[in-house]
Design a protein around this motif. Structure first.
Motif, short mmCIF file in Angstrom:
data_model
loop_
_atom_site.label_atom_id
_atom_site.label_comp_id
_atom_site.label_asym_id
_atom_site.label_seq_id
_atom_site.Cartn_x
_atom_site.Cartn_y
_atom_site.Cartn_z
N PHE A 1 0.82 -1.20 0.00
CA PHE A 1 0.00 0.00 0.00
C PHE A 1 0.86 1.26 0.00
O PHE A 1 1.82 1.37 0.77
CB PHE A 1 -0.92 0.03 1.23
CG PHE A 1 -1.93 -1.09 1.27
CD1 PHE A 1 -3.17 -0.94 0.66
CD2 PHE A 1 -1.63 -2.28 1.90
CE1 PHE A 1 -4.10 -1.97 0.70
CE2 PHE A 1 -2.55 -3.32 1.93
CZ PHE A 1 -3.79 -3.16 1.32
N VAL A 2 0.48 2.21 -0.86
CA VAL A 2 1.09 3.54 -0.87
C VAL A 2 -0.05 4.55 -0.81
O VAL A 2 -0.96 4.50 -1.64
CB VAL A 2 1.92 3.79 -2.14
CG1 VAL A 2 2.57 5.17 -2.07
CG2 VAL A 2 2.98 2.70 -2.31
N PHE A 3 0.01 5.45 0.18
CA PHE A 3 -1.07 6.42 0.36
C PHE A 3 -0.59 7.82 0.00
O PHE A 3 0.60 8.07 -0.20
CB PHE A 3 -1.58 6.38 1.80
CG PHE A 3 -2.14 5.05 2.20
CD1 PHE A 3 -3.44 4.71 1.86
CD2 PHE A 3 -1.38 4.12 2.89
CE1 PHE A 3 -3.97 3.47 2.22
CE2 PHE A 3 -1.89 2.89 3.25
CZ PHE A 3 -3.19 2.56 2.91
N GLN A 4 -1.52 8.77 -0.07
CA GLN A 4 -1.17 10.15 -0.40
C GLN A 4 -0.18 10.71 0.61
O GLN A 4 0.78 11.39 0.25
CB GLN A 4 -2.42 11.02 -0.46
CG GLN A 4 -2.12 12.49 -0.76
CD GLN A 4 -3.37 13.32 -0.93
OE1 GLN A 4 -4.49 12.81 -0.93
NE2 GLN A 4 -3.21 14.63 -1.07
N PHE A 5 -0.42 10.42 1.88
CA PHE A 5 0.49 10.83 2.94
C PHE A 5 1.23 9.57 3.39
O PHE A 5 0.62 8.53 3.61
CB PHE A 5 -0.28 11.49 4.08
CG PHE A 5 -1.06 12.68 3.61
CD1 PHE A 5 -0.42 13.88 3.32
CD2 PHE A 5 -2.42 12.60 3.41
CE1 PHE A 5 -1.13 14.98 2.86
CE2 PHE A 5 -3.15 13.69 2.96
CZ PHE A 5 -2.50 14.89 2.68
N HIS A 6 2.52 9.68 3.49
CA HIS A 6 3.39 8.50 3.59
C HIS A 6 3.12 7.61 4.78
O HIS A 6 3.36 6.41 4.75
CB HIS A 6 4.85 8.96 3.60
CG HIS A 6 5.14 10.00 4.65
ND1 HIS A 6 5.34 9.69 5.98
CD2 HIS A 6 5.24 11.34 4.55
CE1 HIS A 6 5.56 10.79 6.66
NE2 HIS A 6 5.51 11.82 5.82
N PHE A 7 2.63 8.16 5.91
CA PHE A 7 2.35 7.39 7.12
C PHE A 7 3.57 6.62 7.63
O PHE A 7 3.45 5.53 8.18
CB PHE A 7 1.18 6.41 6.91
CG PHE A 7 -0.14 7.10 6.69
CD1 PHE A 7 -0.61 8.05 7.56
CD2 PHE A 7 -0.90 6.81 5.57
CE1 PHE A 7 -1.82 8.70 7.35
CE2 PHE A 7 -2.12 7.45 5.33
CZ PHE A 7 -2.57 8.40 6.23
#
Length: 231
Positions: free
Chosen positions: A89-95
């Protein structure tokens, strides 16, 4: 082409006094080695569909198979195992976790899966960062990196367990044009050079036009599913 994802009648409704339909009656097949963009206006169900495909949410109705395995009725432990083995998973905000170094952030999925020794995990994290142009940043913490660098670390973390499928939710949404291009090039290379399947939610229509297949949603329904013809 071997099917990696098969969805039939996938629907997600939020229960409320007036129920809210996020995704409605979506059927699609996504094969190995495809690069797919999910587009649509705000509120059209793009992220909701991605979360269903990634087993981060449970459908109200419909069927979903991942790698030929029916996911209906799976418990949380079984779904977590599929996410660790099969999905990145890759999200808009890196987390990224601020208390851990870059290397430690990348090794979290490997530790959870439990297949590699400590030495093998270190070797894997080093190789991933070298491939993404971040070899000198292993022991830094996320706040010491630029936004583009943090997103590349997030991509490395998504690839930690070498999953066949990468799901990206607006992966360039918080980046400038230069860093957006770098992240897009990385995702494109995963498909072209490594045979991964990448599904990316994006509002960037220029980016979507460069991706092999575009699935367009309006009001939770697929209104277009286009694959450019070659030659």
């Amino acid at each position: 082409m071997t099917a990696l994802i098969e969805a039939a009648g996938l629907t997600r409704v939020l229960p409320a006094a007036v129920p809210v339909t996020l995704v409605q009656d979506i059927s699609l097949t996504i094969g190995e080695g495809e690069f797919v963009a999910i587009t649509g206006p705000s509120g059209s169900g793009k992220s909701s569909l991605l979360y269903l495909l990634g087993l981060l949410d449970r459908p109200t109705a419909g069927l979903l198979r991942i790698g030929g395995r029916d996911t209906e009725g799976l418990g949380e432990r079984e779904k977590a195992r599929i996410r660790l083995e099969t999905l990145g998973f890759v999200f808009q905000f890196h987390f990224l976790l601020p208390e851990f170094t870059v290397r430690e952030n990348i090794e979290i999925p490997m530790r959870r899966l439990g297949r590699l020794s400590t030495g093998a995990m270190r070797e894997r994290s080093t190789q991933l960062l070298e491939a993404l142009g971040l070899a000198g940043h292993l022991d830094k913490r996320p706040e010491q990196l630029s936004g583009g660098q943090r997103q590349r670390v997030a991509v490395a973390r998504a690839l930690a367990n070498d999953p066949p499928l990468v799901l990206a939710d607006e992966p360039t949404g918080s980046l400038d044009s230069k860093n957006s291009e770098q992240v897009f090039a990385i995702l494109d290379a995963l498909v072209r050079e490594r045979g991964k399947t990448v599904i990316a939610v994006t509002h960037d229509l220029e980016m979507a036009a460069r991706i092999g297949r575009r699935i367009h949603l309006v009001d939770g329904r697929v209104t277009e599913d286009e694959t450019p013809t070659e030659g």
